[in-house]
Write a protein that holds these residues in place. Structure first.
Motif, mmCIF file in Angstrom:
data_model
loop_
_atom_site.group_PDB
_atom_site.id
_atom_site.type_symbol
_atom_site.label_atom_id
_atom_site.label_comp_id
_atom_site.label_asym_id
_atom_site.label_seq_id
_atom_site.Cartn_x
_atom_site.Cartn_y
_atom_site.Cartn_z
ATOM 1 N N GLU A 216 1.885 9.377 -5.571
ATOM 2 C CA GLU A 216 2.338 10.726 -5.220
ATOM 3 C C GLU A 216 3.395 11.214 -6.205
ATOM 4 O OE1 GLU A 216 3.544 10.103 -1.169
ATOM 5 O OE2 GLU A 216 1.597 10.725 -0.369
ATOM 6 N N ALA A 217 4.309 10.326 -6.589
ATOM 7 C CA ALA A 217 5.346 10.698 -7.566
ATOM 8 C C ALA A 217 4.706 11.035 -8.910
ATOM 9 C CB ALA A 217 6.354 9.566 -7.721
ATOM 10 N N TRP B 266 0.829 -1.198 0.000
ATOM 11 C CA TRP B 266 0.000 0.000 0.000
ATOM 12 C C TRP B 266 0.868 1.254 0.000
ATOM 13 C CZ3 TRP B 266 -0.624 3.931 3.638
ATOM 14 C CH2 TRP B 266 -1.703 4.784 3.415
ATOM 15 N N LYS B 267 1.918 1.257 0.827
ATOM 16 C CA LYS B 267 2.810 2.425 0.883
ATOM 17 C C LYS B 267 3.545 2.618 -0.433
ATOM 18 C CE LYS B 267 3.534 2.707 5.863
ATOM 19 N NZ LYS B 267 4.482 2.579 6.970
ATOM 20 N N ALA B 268 3.962 1.515 -1.061
ATOM 21 C CA ALA B 268 4.642 1.616 -2.355
ATOM 22 C C ALA B 268 3.696 2.193 -3.401
ATOM 23 C CB ALA B 268 5.155 0.244 -2.789
ATOM 24 N N ARG C 113 4.898 14.555 -10.986
ATOM 25 C CA ARG C 113 5.290 14.637 -12.404
ATOM 26 C C ARG C 113 4.220 15.348 -13.228
ATOM 27 N NH1 ARG C 113 7.460 9.488 -11.384
ATOM 28 N NH2 ARG C 113 5.551 8.437 -12.040
ATOM 29 N N GLN C 114 2.959 15.002 -12.989
ATOM 30 C CA GLN C 114 1.882 15.633 -13.752
ATOM 31 C C GLN C 114 1.757 17.115 -13.428
ATOM 32 O OE1 GLN C 114 -1.696 13.373 -13.181
ATOM 33 N NE2 GLN C 114 -0.928 11.611 -14.330
ATOM 34 N N GLU C 115 1.941 17.479 -12.171
ATOM 35 C CA GLU C 115 1.895 18.897 -11.801
ATOM 36 C C GLU C 115 3.027 19.662 -12.479
ATOM 37 O OE1 GLU C 115 1.948 18.733 -7.530
ATOM 38 O OE2 GLU C 115 -0.238 18.831 -7.395
#
Length: 117
Positions: free
Chosen positions: A60-61, A52-54, A65-67
């Motif tokens: 989040e990464a 789940w954390k991965a 990148r999209q932002e």
């Protein structure tokens, strides 16, 4: 008579010790099984938590990148608008000049005339 009583008591004590030993062994086995079960469940939960954390970290990464990509696209759009349209602002100058900025270059127009037909 006392030999018979002693034999009965000894037999009772022996059977009682055997029963207690069997009960102790049974409890030890159950405790080991319970510890094994708990360790297995803790391992499963830890694996699910790590997965789940991965996944959360990956998402989040991807958002970052999209932002960044969106920010670059927005900056490029603003540059294109500036180049294509320029930015004009009517300055309230004493001479009434119109100032136009295109690609960072400022131009001043002091006199307007109609285009010839």
């Amino acid at each position: 008579m006392s030999v018979r009583i002693k034999a009965v008591v000894d037999k009772f004590v022996k059977e009682l010790k055997e029963a207690l030993d069997a009960d102790i062994q049974d409890r030890i086995m159950k405790e080991r099984e319970m510890q094994s079960y708990i360790a297995e469940r803790e391992r499963e939960v830890a694996e699910r938590e790590a997965a789940w954390k991965a996944e959360l970290s990956r998402r989040e990464a991807e958002i970052v990148r999209q932002e960044a990509r969106l920010k670059i696209e927005r900056e490029n759009l603003e540059k294109e608008k500036s180049v294509l349209m320029g930015t004009a602002s009517n300055q309230d100058n004493q001479d009434g000049a119109l100032e136009i900025t295109v690609s960072g270059e400022k131009y001043r127009c002091l006199r307007f005339s109609k285009a010839k037909k």
